[in-house]
Each structure stands twice: as structure tokens, then as C-alpha cells.
Design a protein around this motif. Structure first.
Motif, short mmCIF file in Angstrom:
data_model
loop_
_atom_site.label_atom_id
_atom_site.label_comp_id
_atom_site.label_asym_id
_atom_site.label_seq_id
_atom_site.Cartn_x
_atom_site.Cartn_y
_atom_site.Cartn_z
N ALA A 193 0.83 -1.21 0.00
CA ALA A 193 0.00 0.00 0.00
C ALA A 193 0.86 1.25 0.00
N TRP A 194 1.91 1.24 0.82
CA TRP A 194 2.78 2.41 0.93
C TRP A 194 3.54 2.65 -0.37
N ALA A 195 4.01 1.59 -1.02
CA ALA A 195 4.92 1.72 -2.16
C ALA A 195 4.22 1.88 -3.50
N SER A 196 3.00 1.38 -3.64
CA SER A 196 2.34 1.43 -4.95
C SER A 196 2.10 2.87 -5.37
N PRO A 197 2.34 3.18 -6.64
CA PRO A 197 2.23 4.57 -7.11
C PRO A 197 0.82 5.14 -6.96
N ASP A 198 0.77 6.42 -6.69
CA ASP A 198 -0.50 7.13 -6.59
C ASP A 198 -1.30 6.94 -7.89
N GLY A 199 -2.61 6.78 -7.73
CA GLY A 199 -3.48 6.66 -8.89
C GLY A 199 -3.57 5.28 -9.47
N SER A 200 -2.75 4.34 -8.99
CA SER A 200 -2.78 2.98 -9.54
C SER A 200 -3.88 2.16 -8.86
N ALA A 201 -4.34 1.14 -9.57
CA ALA A 201 -5.33 0.23 -8.99
C ALA A 201 -4.76 -0.48 -7.77
N GLU A 202 -3.46 -0.78 -7.81
CA GLU A 202 -2.82 -1.46 -6.68
C GLU A 202 -2.82 -0.56 -5.44
N LYS A 203 -2.57 0.73 -5.63
CA LYS A 203 -2.59 1.66 -4.49
C LYS A 203 -3.95 1.65 -3.83
N SER A 204 -4.99 1.72 -4.65
CA SER A 204 -6.35 1.74 -4.12
C SER A 204 -6.67 0.45 -3.37
N TYR A 205 -6.33 -0.70 -3.96
CA TYR A 205 -6.67 -1.98 -3.36
C TYR A 205 -5.93 -2.23 -2.06
N PHE A 206 -4.62 -2.11 -2.09
CA PHE A 206 -3.84 -2.42 -0.88
C PHE A 206 -4.12 -1.42 0.24
N THR A 207 -4.38 -0.17 -0.12
CA THR A 207 -4.74 0.82 0.91
C THR A 207 -6.06 0.44 1.56
N ALA A 208 -7.03 0.00 0.76
CA ALA A 208 -8.33 -0.41 1.30
C ALA A 208 -8.18 -1.62 2.22
N VAL A 209 -7.35 -2.61 1.81
CA VAL A 209 -7.15 -3.81 2.63
C VAL A 209 -6.44 -3.44 3.93
N SER A 210 -5.41 -2.61 3.85
CA SER A 210 -4.69 -2.18 5.05
C SER A 210 -5.62 -1.45 6.01
N LYS A 211 -6.37 -0.50 5.52
CA LYS A 211 -7.29 0.26 6.39
C LYS A 211 -8.32 -0.65 7.03
N ALA A 212 -8.84 -1.61 6.27
CA ALA A 212 -9.85 -2.52 6.81
C ALA A 212 -9.29 -3.33 7.97
N ASN A 213 -8.06 -3.81 7.85
CA ASN A 213 -7.47 -4.62 8.91
C ASN A 213 -7.18 -3.82 10.16
N TRP A 214 -6.61 -2.63 10.01
CA TRP A 214 -6.32 -1.83 11.21
C TRP A 214 -7.60 -1.33 11.86
N ALA A 215 -8.61 -1.00 11.07
CA ALA A 215 -9.89 -0.60 11.65
C ALA A 215 -10.53 -1.77 12.40
N TRP A 216 -10.43 -2.98 11.84
CA TRP A 216 -10.97 -4.16 12.51
C TRP A 216 -10.26 -4.38 13.85
N LEU A 217 -8.95 -4.23 13.86
CA LEU A 217 -8.20 -4.42 15.10
C LEU A 217 -8.60 -3.40 16.15
N VAL A 218 -8.75 -2.15 15.75
CA VAL A 218 -9.18 -1.12 16.72
C VAL A 218 -10.57 -1.44 17.25
N ASP A 219 -11.43 -1.99 16.39
CA ASP A 219 -12.78 -2.35 16.83
C ASP A 219 -12.78 -3.46 17.88
N GLN A 220 -11.73 -4.29 17.91
CA GLN A 220 -11.67 -5.39 18.88
C GLN A 220 -11.20 -4.93 20.26
N ILE A 221 -10.68 -3.72 20.38
CA ILE A 221 -10.06 -3.28 21.63
C ILE A 221 -11.00 -3.40 22.83
#
Length: 845
Positions: A452-480
């Protein structure tokens, strides 16, 4: 801006002037949108070509690929480089299509998938004309674009072509067998010939499993390019980066740059990188192919040992070995390209897909299918395991900006999503941290975050990995809230499958903490929130001796975490301490249960928390632990194994991110009549995690810290793992179908004498003894008679002997004196899984 690099000729001869490319990371606001750069090299200033890949939310540059014009470098010469902001360059960019006109590059493939002749540069010119080429660099010093060419079945070719100022041309070629979800696909056997400007530059016979790729570079010039240009016998370019600045951006961990890397270690890497097997298309490059294997391994950790040493030393030998292992990142069979959607397989397109064989056989064209249409298997001896996966591509990409390395980083990140059983991934199919081994969660989320961090801005990979990363960290915060209520006073540990009931290995929490620290350093607010919650346990395990939990047990191999009668989490530090003592897992006032890198990991976590937040509690815990002299936490050890050599915190540390000081104890919610139970981390169906118990023998433990063994001692007394019954010796083959099998094995740098080696063939021990005399020797080891027309599995293993840095390498496998396999180099100790190919499988020879 204060970024200082050096360009060094580490070779034996003159390196002529040319264009040098490398990657650079900037702090937020350091290089404003629309700004340019100048480079002062040896006192002369010139414009820098800037190809921006990622930016911050204020528009300033985060990462870019830089190109500079480098002067001649004499053998051993080094020139300082200082970067400074400037007006953007107005120089005309190289017209790539016109630059190709003076060159020719063709690839001819003949094999099981048919015959193909590819005029690469002509096809790229067509792609540039019709807008289908993908541009990576464009400027007066270098212009690069990509063309992709589909072949039969699961094969495709990918070419990144760069034209340099002065007329030089470089081609990065990827020979991919990564097509997924197709009706047809599988193993590819072929002969390939590459011709550049009329000269044959490559001939290879390749047996390539599905989901394996390989990369090769071709060039018309010996003076244009980046890190590793040339070789040690001629001009050899080494780029010494400003690693302290890189650390300040949060891109890499806070390694202790004052520690020197052992000369024996560097020499061993240099020798291994120079061996011919490193140039073989499908070489493992020192990466352990049987990933579930445990013991001391240079290829797993926060990143690999060679990547860490490259960052800490900037030595060209560490760089060469690390970049060789980046090549192995292509070969590992986790590359799954979705032709239908033009990208790596994703949960967005296949939300129910599980790439484990237990997902079943999928249906082409069905987005709701649960399995691959062709399974991964174990091509060329590879066995994947997300809990022991190496991070091969992030650091090399970060330092070089090579696009093919980014491909490998993205492919690994994508595999880490769909490798998880779909029933635990949630509605969107994104969650990878819901149960299983915590170290799996740590490394899987690390790979996703890095992509997510490395994929170039505007790429489909940037969008996908950023969405997956955010979903996992948000899920973890929800478990607190639920996890805090369930865990009580000592809350802050991630539930998971640890292999022993009611036990917790603190070092796996440290693994996960390293991923949280890295994500928070990249600016992820949810990761910082979760790390602060974790800190109650991560710091508190060293501050509650008065309550009955021994300080040294915070770095023990195992501690008690559950009530043996009920299985519910123990609620206080005193209860955890008492049960740990009762099960004889406590260190007490010594270190009997910390004979590994457990203290290194604990101190790395404390330092990481302190660096991020300035926490005085984390600093105090670190200093108290250091004062007790835990095992293997010293410069001498880190010089030989730098993987966890994180710099000590200081009271003067300025937090990298806003987070404030961590409270010594976070409040525990008031209990309710029906407390929220700890979520069951183990699915009710078969878990996707591989069996953590190795199928192969584990080498004798390394006297420097060994990496944690995944199977904790059961409660209350250990039960030895049964020794597998060896397979029976096969019947002697008929005389007309046999061949004599032998290996050419070399040794170097074993100060204590010749290494003791065990070699098995198809599960039968065929050799056990010393090889060589410990110096630079090559010996042929005769293994016996085998069938001539079938493949044979060869396993070589040896324990560490003498000073670290010794290298054992298999130069070749022979059948009746004819090469029947590729080699491998092993550092210090370890094992290698190799295949001796029978005559019926040697295609095109």
C-alpha cells in the motif's frame, strides 16, 4: 533539505560516466509539489530528473525515482552527493519511441506452450503509439516504458525498456508463468534465446512452475543504470544512501547505524552473490524453499538479514546478496496474475477465493468461485508458509526504484490476502488478522502495508492495498473493547493460535508490534491507536515484578495466559506470573528460558514505542532490561546477525508521530454481568495456516540467537515430537535405467574445520560426513545409483560450525557426470531442498 549520498566505484577498474538512477524518500513537506532538485556531485551541480511515484496529502513528494548524470569514477573512488531543492527542469525529455529506432531486441521461445518470436522494441513502439504502454520514467536523462505480451496458457512476457541520455538502452525482462483463473495453465518447459543488437545475450533451458516468474537485465551500455551496475572485476557502482534521513521519514525501522557488520558475514555474502547459481533463472538465492522450517534463518524477521545489513552498512556485498534475494522474490510461487481484470488476484474481484488447495478447483470466469483453477503445488521444491515468509522486495525497491521489484512486492501482498480462508476474511474478503498464528498476522499485514505504501498514486494497486490495510487496522481497533474486557489488567496481547493451550509466546506479540510500529511510522493513525493499546502489555510485562510477574519473563519463550481449568484469560499480572512459575516457564532472576532472540525482539519493541511516542515508561523499561544484560543483546551479536538491531531509545527522543506518553496502565472497563468473550481465533473449519511442525529435520540450533520454534512445550510437561520413520530404501532399479548421482559441493570460510553434512535422496540418507577442509575447496560427493528417467528430491543439511560467515554451496548435481540440477549457497548453517532432474525431464537439451 539535508540529504547526503555517495556514489562509489567498488570495482577494480574505471567506471565511466553515465546516468545513475535510484529511489529517494522525502519527509512530508520537504519537497513541495512542482519543485525540482539539483545534485551536487564532487563539487559540480546539475539538474536531477525527478519521476514522482507517491505523494503526501499536502501534495509534497513522498517517494520518487531520481536520475543524475554521474562523472567517471576511478577504482575505489567515492564522490559525495548532496540533494537540494531547485526549480523544475525544463530540459526536453528523451523520445523513447525514437530512441528505440537504433536498436533491436528479440526473444525467441520454443517449448511446451508453442513457439514464439517476439520483436520487443517494435511491440513497445506500437504500444507507445496506441497508448497501451505504461510509462515509469520520462525526462532528459532516462525514459522508461513497459509493454506486456501474452503467450499461451499461463505465460506472459513483461519488458521495461529504458533509453538513457547518450543512446544507451536497458531492458528489464520478466518471463512470467503467473496467469491465474484460466481454463489452461500449468508448468512451462521451454528454451529461450534473447538477441540484442545482433548479439545473442542469453540462452536458457527453463522448467518453470505455474505462479513462478524470473527476471533478467540486458543492456547496450556498461555505464548507465543503478545499484550494482557492473561487477567487482570491472567498474561496480555502489550507491551509499542517507539511511538516517530514510529513517526520519518513517520508511524503515530505526536500526542502530553505529553497529558495524561482521567482515566475515559480508565476505560470505559477497562470495555467495558471485557464485554462478545466483545467475540461474530459478535460483533460490539463499532463501529457504521449505518456508515452514524453523531455527536460525537469515531470510525472516522484520526484513531479511541482508536487507538489514545493506541499510546499516551500505556495503556493496550486502547489497549484491540482498538484490539477489530480490530476484528470488520473482521465483517464489505466490505470483497470481488475473488476466481477466489486468492485475494481481484480488478479493475485490474474487471475494470468496481461497488460494490454498482446500479452496477446491475454481471455475474460470466465476467471480464467486472459491478455488484456483490450477493449484499452486510445490514447484521446484517451494513450500509456502505465511507465518515464515521473507520480506525480500520492499527494501530493494525502496533503494533502487526498480519496477520489477515493485511487481514482486505487490504479488506477495496480494497472495497474503487470498491465502487466508475466506470464512475468516469478513464480508469484503479483506481481513487477514482474524485468528491463526499471530506471526502469520504480523507478516501478512506487513506485506499488505508495504504494498500500500509503495504502490504509485493513482494505480489500482494503491487503491486496493490501501483499502485492505485500512480494513485490517480498523478491525483491530474495533476489537479493543472486547479484548480489553476479556484480558483484564494485562490487556494488550493479540489472541491467536500458539500451539499450546493457555500459553502465549511474547515474541510473537513483538512480531506483531513491529508491523504496528512500521504502519504507524508510515502515518497510519489506527495502527498507532492499536499500538498504544498493545503497549499496556508490551511495556507492562517489564514493570509488574512487584505484582508477581518477573521482569525477565517478559522476554521468555512462553508465559501462561489462560486459566488451565476454564481456558479463560488470566486477569492479573500476579495470576500470569504464578501460573508461568507453576509450569516451569519462568526465567526468575536469570535467562534460562530466553535462549534465542526473544530479548532482542522485546527491546526492539520497547525502542520502537519510545521512538514513535516518546513514552518515558517504554524508555525506562528498556533501560532496566538492558541493565540486566539479557542474552544476545550486544554489538558483537548484532554484527553477525543484525536483523533486530534497533537503536536504543533516549529521553531526548522526539516522537515521530503525535501520540503522547503512554499511560503506565490503561483503565480496564467495569465488568458486566455477561462479559464479552474473547473472539474465537480458530475457525470451526480447517484453518488455512500450514502445520507449523516442520516435515524436515531442524538443524542444530545456532549459538547466536536462533529464531523462535513455532511449537511451544505442551502443558505441563514437554512431549517429544515423534521421529518420523524413514521411508524404506527403494528397490534397486534395473541396470539399463540407472544413473550415478553425485553433487559438487564447495566450502569457504569455516574456521573450525570442514562442516558436517547430511544428504538424503528421496528420503533415504545417502551421505553423512565432513566435506572439504573448511577452506575454499570443491568436492564431488558420490551419492549412489538412482533411476535415470525420473526426478529425485535431494535434501542437504548441516549445522553451523566455526565462526559465522562460512559458506557451503552446491555447485551442481550430476547424473552420470551430466548436469541435472541447479545449485544453491547456504550461509553458516541450514538446509537446501534441490531437485535432480531425470533425463526425461531435461527439456531442449
Amino acid at each position: 533539505m539535508n540529504i547526503n549520498l555517495a556514489l562509489e566505484n567498488a570495482g577494480a577498474r574505471l567506471l565511466e560516466s553515465g546516468v545513475t538512477t535510484f529511489a529517494e524518500v522525502f519527509a512530508k513537506g520537504e519537497l513541495a509539489a512542482g519543485s525540482g532538485l539539483n545534485a551536487t556531485i564532487g563539487g559540480a551541480t546539475s539538474a536531477v530528473q525527478l519521476d514522482v511515484k507517491t505523494t503526501y496529502d499536502d501534495g509534497s513528494v513522498k517517494m520518487a525515482v531520481l536520475s543524475v548524470l554521474r562523472p567517471d569514477l576511478a577504482a575505489g573512488q567515492s564522490l559525495d552527493v548532496t540533494l537540494a531543492t531547485a526549480a523544475p527542469s525544463s530540459a526536453a525529455a528523451i523520445n523513447l519511441s525514437q530512441a528505440l529506432a537504433g536498436h533491436a531486441f528479440t526473444v525467441d521461445i520454443a517449448g511446451s506452450g508453442g513457439n514464439h518470436g517476439v520483436d520487443v522494441l517494435h511491440m513497445l513502439q506500437d504500444a507507445l503509439a496506441n497508448g497501451t504502454a505504461s510509462v515509469w520514467q520520462t525526462g532528459a536523462l532516462a525514459s522508461q516504458a513497459r509493454v506486456e505480451i501474452p503467450l499461451d496458457g499461463s505465460q506472459r512476457l513483461v519488458f521495461d525498456v529504458t533509453a538513457f541520455q547518450g543512446g544507451g538502452l536497458k531492458i528489464d525482462a520478466q518471463f512470467n508463468n503467473d496467469g491465474a483463473m484460466l481454463a489452461n495453465g500449468g508448468h512451462a518447459a521451454y528454451h529461450v534465446t534473447a538477441t540484442l543488437d545482433g548479439d545473442v545475450v542469453m540462452r536458457e533451458n527453463v522448467n518453470q512452475g505455474q505462479y513462478q516468474n524470473w527476471h533478467e537485465t540486458f543492456s547496450t551500455t556498461d555505464h548507465d543504470g543503478g545499484q550494482g551496475l557492473g561487477d567487482s572485476g570491472s567498474g561496480w557502482l555502489n550507491i551509499r544512501h542517507d539511511v538516517a534521513h530514510l529513517q526520519a521519514t518513517g520508511a524503515v525501522a530505526q536500526y542502530d547505524l553505529s553497529i558495524g557488520i561482521s567482515e566475515a558475514k559480508l565476505a560470505g555474502w559477497g562470495l555467495a552473490a558471485s557464485l554462478f547459481d545466483f545467475a540461474d533463472p530459478l535460483s533460490a538465492h539463499g532463501v529457504l524453499q521449505y518456508m515452514p522450517n524453523t531455527g536460525g534463518r537469515d531470510d525472516i524477521g522484520f526484513t531479511t538479514a541482508s536487507n538489514t545489513a545493506w541499510l546499516m552498512s551500505q556495503d556493496p556485498r550486502a547489497a549484491a546478496y540482498a538484490m539477489g534475494q530480490a530476484e528470488a522474490g520473482s521465483v517464489i510461487p505466490w505470483h497470481q496474475w488475473d488476466n481477466a481484470n489486468g492485475g494481481w488476484l484480488s478479493a475485490e474481484d474474487y471475494p470468496r477465493l481461497w488460494t490454498d488447495g482446500r479452496g477446491g478447483t475454481g471455475t474460470p470466469g466465476n467471480s464467486q468461485t472459491t478455488g484456483l483453477t490450477q493449484q499452486i503445488g510445490k514447484p521446484d521444491g517451494w513450500t509456502l508458509d505465511s507465518a515464515h515468509q521473507p520480506d525480500l522486495s520492499y527494501v530493494p525497491y525502496l533503494l533502487t526504484g526498480e519496477r520489477w521489484m515493485l511487481d514482486n512486492l505487490q504479488a506477495q501482498g496480494a497472495w497474503n490476502v487470498l491465502n487466508i480462508w475466506n470464512d475468516t476474511r469478513g464480508e469484503d474478503g479483506f481481513i487477514v488478522v482474524n485468528g491463526g498464528q499471530v506471526r502469520h498476522s504480523a507478516w501478512a499485514l506487513r506485506q499488505i502495508d508495504e504494498a500500500a505504501w509503495a504502490s504509485p498514486d493513482g494505480s489500482a494497486e494503491k487503491s486496493y492495498f490501501t483499502a485492505v490495510s485500512k480494513a485490517n487496522w480498523a478491525w483491530l481497533v474495533d476489537q479493543i473493547p472486547a479484548w480489553t474486557a476479556a484480558q483484564g489488567e494485562a490487556h494488550g496481547w493479540v489472541p491467536g493460535d500458539y500451539g499450546a493451550d493457555n500459553a502465549l509466546p511474547p515474541w510473537q506479540q513483538d512480531y506483531f508490534a513491529s508491523t504496528a510500529i512500521a504502519a504507524a511510522s508510515h502515518g497510519n493513525a489506527d495502527a498507532l491507536t492499536f499500538l498504544q493499546w498493545q503497549s499496556n502489555f508490551l511495556v507492562g510485562r517489564f514493570t509488574h515484578e512487584a505484582q508477581g510477574f518477573a521482569e525477565h519473563d517478559g522476554a521468555a519463550y512462553l508465559i501462561a495466559i489462560g486459566d488451565p481449568a476454564t481456558g479463560k484469560p488470566l486477569q492479573t499480572w500476579g495470576e500470569i506470573g504464578a501460573q508461568t512459575v507453576a509450569w516451569n516457564w519462568s526465567n526468575g532472576s536469570g535467562w534460562a528460558h530466553s535462549d534465542g532472540d526473544y530479548a532482542q525482539l522485546a527491546m526492539a519493541t520497547l525502542a520502537g514505542i519510545a521512538h514513535l511516542t516518546g513514552s518515558p515508561e517504554a524508555i525506562a523499561a528498556y533501560n532496566a532490561l538492558a541493565a540486566d544484560a539479557p542474552p544476545f543483546v550486544n554489538d558483537a551479536t548484532f554484527s553477525k546477525d543484525p536483523t533486530f538491531a534497533i537503536a536504543a531509545p533516549s529521553p531526548s527522543d522526539i516522537p515521530v508521530l503525535p501520540g503522547g506518553n503512554l499511560p503506565p496502565t490503561q483503565p480496564v472497563p467495569e465488568p458486566t454481568p455477561e462479559p464479552v468473550p474473547t473472539p474465537d481465533p480458530v475457525p470451526t473449519h480447517p484453518t488455512p495456516a500450514p502445520d507449523p511442525v516442520p516435515e524436515h529435520p531442524v538443524p542444530t540450533p545456532d549459538p547466536v540467537p536462533s529464531h523462535p520454534d513455532p511449537t511451544p512445550d505442551p502443558v505441563p510437561t514437554p512431549t517429544p515430537t515423534p521421529t518420523p520413520t524413514p521411508d524404506p530404501v527403494p528397490e534397486q532399479p534395473a541396470p539399463d535405467s540407472v544413473a550415478s548421482l553425485s553433487m559438487k559441493v564447495g566450502t569457504f570460510g569455516f574456521v573450525g574445520g570442514a562442516p558436517d553434512v547430511v544428504i538424503t535422496v528421496d528420503g533415504v540418507q545417502m551421505f553423512h560426513g565432513a566435506i572439504g577442509d573448511g577452506s575454499a575447496t570443491v568436492s564431488e560427493v558420490v551419492l549412489g545409483q538412482v533411476t535415470a528417467d525420473t526426478d529425485h528430491h535431494v535434501l542437504l543439511s548441516f549445522p553451523e560450525q566455526g565462526e559465522p560467515g562460512g559458506v557451503l554451496y552446491v555447485a551442481d548435481i550430476l547424473m552420470d557426470g551430466v548436469s541435472a540440477g541447479t545449485g544453491v549457497a547456504l550461509m553458516g548453517h541450514g538446509e537446501a531442498n534441490l531437485t535432480a532432474h531425470g533425463s526425461g525431464d531435461i527439456f531442449g537439451l
